[in-house]
Design an enzyme around this catalytic site. Structure first.
Site, mmCIF file in Angstrom:
data_model
loop_
_atom_site.group_PDB
_atom_site.id
_atom_site.type_symbol
_atom_site.label_atom_id
_atom_site.label_comp_id
_atom_site.label_asym_id
_atom_site.label_seq_id
_atom_site.Cartn_x
_atom_site.Cartn_y
_atom_site.Cartn_z
ATOM 1 N N LYS A 39 37.847 -2.481 9.797
ATOM 2 C CA LYS A 39 38.788 -3.534 10.192
ATOM 3 C C LYS A 39 39.866 -3.786 9.140
ATOM 4 O O LYS A 39 40.945 -4.281 9.456
ATOM 5 C CB LYS A 39 38.049 -4.837 10.492
ATOM 6 C CG LYS A 39 37.427 -5.524 9.291
ATOM 7 C CD LYS A 39 36.802 -6.858 9.693
ATOM 8 C CE LYS A 39 36.213 -7.569 8.485
ATOM 9 N NZ LYS A 39 35.640 -8.885 8.840
ATOM 10 N N THR A 142 28.735 -2.614 7.105
ATOM 11 C CA THR A 142 29.779 -3.638 7.087
ATOM 12 C C THR A 142 29.876 -4.401 5.766
ATOM 13 O O THR A 142 30.677 -5.327 5.644
ATOM 14 C CB THR A 142 29.580 -4.624 8.257
ATOM 15 O OG1 THR A 142 28.194 -4.956 8.382
ATOM 16 C CG2 THR A 142 30.043 -3.999 9.558
ATOM 17 N N SER A 144 29.713 -6.516 2.184
ATOM 18 C CA SER A 144 29.404 -7.853 1.695
ATOM 19 C C SER A 144 30.677 -8.606 1.331
ATOM 20 O O SER A 144 31.758 -8.017 1.233
ATOM 21 C CB SER A 144 28.503 -7.755 0.451
ATOM 22 O OG SER A 144 29.188 -7.078 -0.604
ATOM 23 N N GLY A 181 25.786 -12.788 -14.142
ATOM 24 C CA GLY A 181 25.431 -11.420 -13.786
ATOM 25 C C GLY A 181 26.597 -10.483 -14.027
ATOM 26 O O GLY A 181 27.532 -10.794 -14.774
ATOM 27 N N GLU A 202 25.075 -19.783 -16.556
ATOM 28 C CA GLU A 202 24.009 -19.007 -15.916
ATOM 29 C C GLU A 202 22.734 -19.843 -15.886
ATOM 30 O O GLU A 202 22.260 -20.299 -16.929
ATOM 31 C CB GLU A 202 23.772 -17.695 -16.676
ATOM 32 C CG GLU A 202 22.541 -16.912 -16.253
ATOM 33 C CD GLU A 202 22.504 -16.589 -14.762
ATOM 34 O OE1 GLU A 202 21.511 -16.962 -14.105
ATOM 35 O OE2 GLU A 202 23.474 -15.989 -14.261
ATOM 36 N N GLY A 266 27.246 -13.678 -6.967
ATOM 37 C CA GLY A 266 26.782 -12.534 -6.188
ATOM 38 C C GLY A 266 27.512 -12.408 -4.862
ATOM 39 O O GLY A 266 28.433 -13.172 -4.558
ATOM 40 N N LEU A 313 25.527 -1.471 -5.343
ATOM 41 C CA LEU A 313 26.339 -0.591 -6.176
ATOM 42 C C LEU A 313 27.009 0.445 -5.287
ATOM 43 O O LEU A 313 26.381 0.977 -4.370
ATOM 44 C CB LEU A 313 25.466 0.120 -7.221
ATOM 45 C CG LEU A 313 24.722 -0.779 -8.224
ATOM 46 C CD1 LEU A 313 23.697 0.021 -8.997
ATOM 47 C CD2 LEU A 313 25.723 -1.437 -9.174
ATOM 48 N N HIS A 315 27.783 3.506 -5.879
ATOM 49 C CA HIS A 315 27.144 4.825 -5.892
ATOM 50 C C HIS A 315 25.828 4.833 -5.121
ATOM 51 O O HIS A 315 25.420 5.875 -4.616
ATOM 52 C CB HIS A 315 26.966 5.369 -7.315
ATOM 53 C CG HIS A 315 26.438 4.408 -8.324
ATOM 54 N ND1 HIS A 315 27.183 3.361 -8.821
ATOM 55 C CD2 HIS A 315 25.241 4.345 -8.974
ATOM 56 C CE1 HIS A 315 26.466 2.704 -9.720
ATOM 57 N NE2 HIS A 315 25.280 3.274 -9.822
ATOM 58 N N HIS A 439 27.957 16.657 -32.294
ATOM 59 C CA HIS A 439 28.256 15.715 -33.378
ATOM 60 C C HIS A 439 29.735 15.814 -33.728
ATOM 61 O O HIS A 439 30.269 16.916 -33.821
ATOM 62 C CB HIS A 439 27.410 16.060 -34.605
ATOM 63 C CG HIS A 439 27.748 15.238 -35.816
ATOM 64 N ND1 HIS A 439 27.311 13.942 -35.976
ATOM 65 C CD2 HIS A 439 28.496 15.522 -36.911
ATOM 66 C CE1 HIS A 439 27.763 13.473 -37.141
ATOM 67 N NE2 HIS A 439 28.490 14.417 -37.722
#
Length: 462
Positions: A39, A142, A144, A181, A202, A266, A313, A315, A439
């Site tokens: 959409k 769909t 979040s 978070g 938090e 969240g 996430l 991924h 290194h």
């Protein structure tokens, strides 16, 4: 609705974010006839309102900090301030380039792309733009949206969500961030680099509370050093307007005032009013419930991404979408081990991890069966060059595999790839220790940590 039965797709996907478009691309690659319905814009939250724009802001903040701190590297530079319009142009150019590339990918794979708001109309169809799109299977993806709390109204002006924060036309002089978070600490980090006076609130006892406690404490120490304020262990009670900003009151009576309040507690699933429950799809608190193969209780319907109660996430969405496409194409599929998914919080310093925490390992295997080792980045040459501080912590089952890798420091997100292999291939410390790491690199710190855990430390104390 017109019932257009001329085409029955193998797979109809509702939602063109990370999970949806990954399923579309992989499904088409495997010979499935795919319809993808979105959409808004192809790419979803990650590309347009999440991963990509936030990391662009964080990188702009990193450049600002480098300009301020150039003298310590012997470089003469001056920091004259943030051109927020210029920052947004940089961010939007990154998004636009990726968006164009993604559109080209979808077209090249011959996916039927439909722009419009879809609704599940049967276990094998989605209604969109006055048409009924039929499929042998339907994938719900769909996504979040940012969450809020009861009685806390996000107005887009003084009380904002992460969506608003990404397009704010100014650098706020001060900000309260509700939630410590990933989203909260990333915005705290970027805004502090831009010059904002930041306070993170938090309710739990640590920042990034799902990470290993050692990582949380290291981040808290780094934030204190940067001048980022935070309040832990007391929950939000109310917010009210002041003459020129917002006042936040906590349950313990503490009060904070700032120009803006960012609500970063969240994200919640987008599932209401889309026909899921009417078609018998099992749900819990707005999430669609699935099995380990991402299939719902309705045999012809699957779901992936932020819509299901797995790690939020991008991924993970990619992997879940590809799993569904491969399952429908008849390939053998393996369920996702979510503990084996790399997790990165891109604040300064970065927090990266894969596997389980030390506390979780003790809960599973017993305290006497768990070994933990910390390797301080002070012993790593490249980290000293970069002037970053932090640690790599390894969690091992005694005489067995490494089951957790937890890293704090600049650029640690770039090291989590090898950490993922260590966990997912159930590597023994001695097996990783025999690999030669370049290194001077920060990647070398992972090798050094495993050398120490294997009983033969090099640039670290016994």
């Amino acid at each position: 609705m017109a019932n257009d039965a001329s085409t029955v797709f193998d797979l109809v996907i509702l939602g063109g974010g990370s999970g949806g478009y990954a399923a579309a691309l992989r499904g088409a690659q495997l010979g499935l006839d795919v319809a993808l319905i979105e959409k808004n814009k192809l790419g979803g939250t990650c590309l347009h309102n999440g991963c990509i724009p936030t990391k662009a802001l964080l990188h702009a903040g990193e450049i600002a900090d480098q300009a301020r701190e150039a003298a310590q590297f012997g470089v003469k530079a001056t920091f004259e301030g943030i051109d927020i319009a210029g920052v947004h142009k940089y961010k939007d150019d990154v998004i636009a380039g990726l968006y164009k590339g993604l559109q080209g990918l979808v077209a090249s794979r011959k996916v039927t792309y439909i722009e419009g708001e879809g609704r599940l109309s049967s276990p094998t169809s989605v209604d969109v733009n006055g048409q009924r799109i039929q499929g042998r299977h339907v994938l719900l993806a769909t996504g979040s949206v940012p969450k809020s709390l009861p009685g806390l109204e996000i107005d887009g002006n003084r009380i904002i969500s992460s969506d608003h924060a990404l397009t704010l036309d100014r650098v706020p002089k001060s900000a309260i961030i509700l939630g410590g978070g990933v989203i909260g600490v990333e915005f705290a980090s970027a805004w502090k680099s831009f010059g904002t006076d930041v306070t993170v609130v938090e309710g739990l006892k640590h920042l990034v509370p799902v990470e290993d406690e050692n990582s949380s404490k290291l981040l808290e120490r780094a934030f204190r050093k940067r001048g980022i304020n935070f309040s832990l262990g007391a929950f939000f009670e109310k917010a009210e307007y002041t003459a020129d900003g917002v006042k936040v009151t906590l349950a313990n009576g503490k009060e904070f005032e700032a120009e803006v309040l960012l609500v970063a507690i969240g994200r919640g699933p987008v599932s209401q009013g889309l026909g899921y429950e009417e078609q018998g799809v099992a749900m819990d608190r707005g999430y669609v419930l699935v099995d380990e193969y991402m299939q719902t209780n309705v045999p012809t319907v699957s779901a992936v991404g932020d819509l299901v109660p797995t790690l939020q996430l991008a991924h993970v969405g990619f992997a879940e979408g590809m799993l569904v496409a491969e399952r429908l194409a008849g390939l053998k599929t393996v369920p996702i081990d979510y503990d084996g998914v790399p997790r990165v919080t891109y604040c300064h310093p970065e927090v990266a991890s894969v596997g389980i925490t030390e506390a979780k390992a003790k809960e599973i295997y017993g305290a006497d069966k768990v070994v933990a080792l910390k390797y301080n980045l002070a012993g790593n040459g490249k980290s000293k060059i970069l002037k970053t501080a932090g640690e790599i912590k390894l969690v091992q089952v005694k005489d067995g595999a490494v089951v957790g890798v937890h890293m704090v420091g600049d650029r640690m997100g770039e090291q989590v790839g090898e950490a993922q292999l260590v966990y997912n291939w159930e590597a023994l410390p001695a097996e990783v220790a025999q690999l030669i790491h370049a290194h001077p690199t920060q990647n070398e710190a992972l090798g050094e940590a495993h050398l120490a855990l294997a009983g033969k430390p090099l640039h670290s104390h016994d």
